[in-house]
Design a protein around this motif. Structure first.
Motif, PDB file in Angstrom:
ATOM      1  N   SER A  38       0.797  -1.231   0.000  1.00 23.57           N
ATOM      2  CA  SER A  38       0.000   0.000   0.000  1.00 23.57           C
ATOM      3  C   SER A  38       0.827   1.278   0.000  1.00 23.57           C
ATOM      4  N   GLN A  39       2.138   1.175   0.301  1.00 23.79           N
ATOM      5  CA  GLN A  39       2.941   2.393   0.365  1.00 23.79           C
ATOM      6  C   GLN A  39       4.425   2.068   0.219  1.00 23.79           C
ATOM      7  N   ASN A  40       5.189   3.092  -0.138  1.00 22.54           N
ATOM      8  CA  ASN A  40       6.635   2.972  -0.204  1.00 22.54           C
ATOM      9  C   ASN A  40       7.248   3.701   0.992  1.00 22.54           C
ATOM     10  N   LEU A  41       8.040   3.008   1.765  1.00 22.00           N
ATOM     11  CA  LEU A  41       8.713   3.616   2.905  1.00 22.00           C
ATOM     12  C   LEU A  41      10.112   4.013   2.450  1.00 22.00           C
ATOM     13  N   LEU A  42      10.307   5.306   2.255  1.00 15.47           N
ATOM     14  CA  LEU A  42      11.507   5.786   1.588  1.00 15.47           C
ATOM     15  C   LEU A  42      12.631   6.171   2.533  1.00 15.47           C
ATOM     16  N   ASN A  43      12.329   6.374   3.820  1.00 18.10           N
ATOM     17  CA  ASN A  43      13.382   6.796   4.739  1.00 18.10           C
ATOM     18  C   ASN A  43      13.181   6.174   6.116  1.00 18.10           C
ATOM     19  N   ALA A  44      14.134   6.435   7.002  1.00 21.65           N
ATOM     20  CA  ALA A  44      14.122   5.821   8.327  1.00 21.65           C
ATOM     21  C   ALA A  44      12.905   6.235   9.138  1.00 21.65           C
ATOM     22  N   LYS A  45      12.482   7.481   8.993  1.00 16.41           N
ATOM     23  CA  LYS A  45      11.312   7.951   9.749  1.00 16.41           C
ATOM     24  C   LYS A  45      10.052   7.217   9.305  1.00 16.41           C
ATOM     25  N   ASP A  46       9.915   7.016   8.002  1.00 18.11           N
ATOM     26  CA  ASP A  46       8.770   6.255   7.483  1.00 18.11           C
ATOM     27  C   ASP A  46       8.750   4.843   8.069  1.00 18.11           C
ATOM     28  N   ILE A  47       9.913   4.206   8.067  1.00 15.54           N
ATOM     29  CA  ILE A  47      10.007   2.825   8.530  1.00 15.54           C
ATOM     30  C   ILE A  47       9.694   2.739  10.027  1.00 15.54           C
ATOM     31  N   SER A  73      15.841  11.729  14.881  1.00 13.59           N
ATOM     32  CA  SER A  73      14.835  11.456  13.857  1.00 13.59           C
ATOM     33  C   SER A  73      15.212  12.183  12.574  1.00 13.59           C
ATOM     34  N   GLN A  74      15.872  11.449  11.673  1.00 12.84           N
ATOM     35  CA  GLN A  74      16.308  12.005  10.401  1.00 12.84           C
ATOM     36  C   GLN A  74      15.948  11.012   9.300  1.00 12.84           C
ATOM     37  N   ASP A  75      16.064  11.466   8.058  1.00 11.38           N
ATOM     38  CA  ASP A  75      15.714  10.582   6.944  1.00 11.38           C
ATOM     39  C   ASP A  75      16.609   9.357   6.882  1.00 11.38           C
ATOM     40  N   ASP A  76      17.884   9.512   7.281  1.00 12.15           N
ATOM     41  CA  ASP A  76      18.826   8.393   7.163  1.00 12.15           C
ATOM     42  C   ASP A  76      18.960   7.575   8.442  1.00 12.15           C
ATOM     43  N   GLU A 131      18.873   0.899  23.770  1.00 10.13           N
ATOM     44  CA  GLU A 131      18.933   1.812  22.633  1.00 10.13           C
ATOM     45  C   GLU A 131      18.964   1.048  21.309  1.00 10.13           C
ATOM     46  N   TYR A 132      18.197   1.564  20.348  1.00  8.66           N
ATOM     47  CA  TYR A 132      18.013   0.892  19.072  1.00  8.66           C
ATOM     48  C   TYR A 132      18.020   1.941  17.968  1.00  8.66           C
ATOM     49  N   CYS A 133      18.248   1.472  16.731  1.00  9.82           N
ATOM     50  CA  CYS A 133      18.166   2.425  15.630  1.00  9.82           C
ATOM     51  C   CYS A 133      17.810   1.729  14.320  1.00  9.82           C
ATOM     52  N   ILE A 134      17.225   2.483  13.441  1.00  3.46           N
ATOM     53  CA  ILE A 134      17.014   2.096  12.048  1.00  3.46           C
ATOM     54  C   ILE A 134      17.849   3.069  11.238  1.00  3.46           C
ATOM     55  N   SER A 135      18.814   2.559  10.497  1.00  2.00           N
ATOM     56  CA  SER A 135      19.717   3.455   9.784  1.00  2.00           C
ATOM     57  C   SER A 135      19.954   2.978   8.357  1.00  2.00           C
ATOM     58  N   GLU A 136      20.319   3.915   7.525  1.00  5.33           N
ATOM     59  CA  GLU A 136      20.658   3.614   6.147  1.00  5.33           C
ATOM     60  C   GLU A 136      21.945   2.782   6.110  1.00  5.33           C
ATOM     61  N   ARG A 137      21.936   1.752   5.294  1.00 10.74           N
ATOM     62  CA  ARG A 137      23.134   0.916   5.170  1.00 10.74           C
ATOM     63  C   ARG A 137      24.283   1.712   4.584  1.00 10.74           C
ATOM     64  N   LYS A 138      25.463   1.508   5.121  1.00 15.72           N
ATOM     65  CA  LYS A 138      26.650   2.227   4.631  1.00 15.72           C
ATOM     66  C   LYS A 138      27.209   1.571   3.381  1.00 15.72           C
TER      67      LYS A 138
END
Length: 212
Positions: A117-126, A149-152, A205-212
């Motif tokens: 139903s949607q595209n999750l494009l960044n960390a905040k979306d996810i 809370s940032q896009d990446d 503490e946890y995080c969702i981050s963009e893969r390097k």
């Protein structure tokens, strides 16, 4: 207490239903393992009450005590899962791997539902989407506090634990639950957007981050 159901009540109820879906998969696994699921289920339901059986919220909720009703459903749902988990591990410690696969499967299933139903494009979306599924007490408990809370990257910390008492009541270490749920979250994030990953930094503490 308000007599009217709002969007947040349906949102929370949907999370309860998803947790009950996890319970259903564990029961199926118990059946495959040859356990007497009817007898066990009767004992667990007597202790915690039956699940909602995916009925419409407005048909079953106590509108004179909306908050209390939802809280009781969260506690009973998690109590049943803790009970089934204990039964499975007492039957065979190696069932932990099979339980892990159930959590992973459910995480992937949730992610596929989101992607339909949607595209999750960044960390905040996810992160926001993740919280449409993860059952962490009531919203007023404020279990998690977002630090970044940032896009990446989204980073958060666990302020309190609302699960320990429920799992310890069944003689279970709550870390079993957290380990299994971390597998759920990791599978969800990987499936919903492979450009991001879920990382547990430490016990709180946890995080969702963009893969390097």
């Amino acid at each position: 207490m308000s007599l009217f159901l709002g969007k947040i009540h349906y949102w929370l109820f949907d999370k309860i239903l998803w947790f009950e879906g996890l319970e259903d998969e564990i029961i199926k696994l118990a059946q495959k393992e040859g356990l007497n699921i009817d007898e066990i289920k009767n004992e667990i339901d007597l202790k915690y009450g039956e699940n909602t059986q995916n009925k419409n919220l407005e048909e079953i909720i106590d509108t004179s005590n909306i908050h209390g009703w939802l809280q009781s459903k969260i506690n009973s749902s998690e109590g049943r899962v803790a009970s089934w988990t204990k039964v499975m591990l007492e039957n065979d410690k190696n069932n932990l791997v099979k339980l892990a696969n159930v959590y992973i499967y459910q995480g992937i299933k949730a992610a596929k539902e989101v992607k339909s139903s949607q595209n999750l494009l960044n960390a905040k979306d996810i992160y926001n989407s993740l919280n449409d599924y993860i059952l962490d007490g009531m919203p007023c408990d404020r279990v998690n506090e977002v630090i970044i809370s940032q896009d990446d990257i989204v980073e958060w910390k666990k302020r309190i634990c609302v699960h320990k008492d429920i799992w310890e009541k069944e003689g279970m270490d709550v870390e079993v639950f957290y380990d299994l749920r971390n597998l759920w979250i990791k599978a969800f994030v990987n499936e919903v957007n492979g450009d991001f990953e879920y990382i547990q930094k430490n016990e709180t503490e946890y995080c969702i981050s963009e893969r390097k």
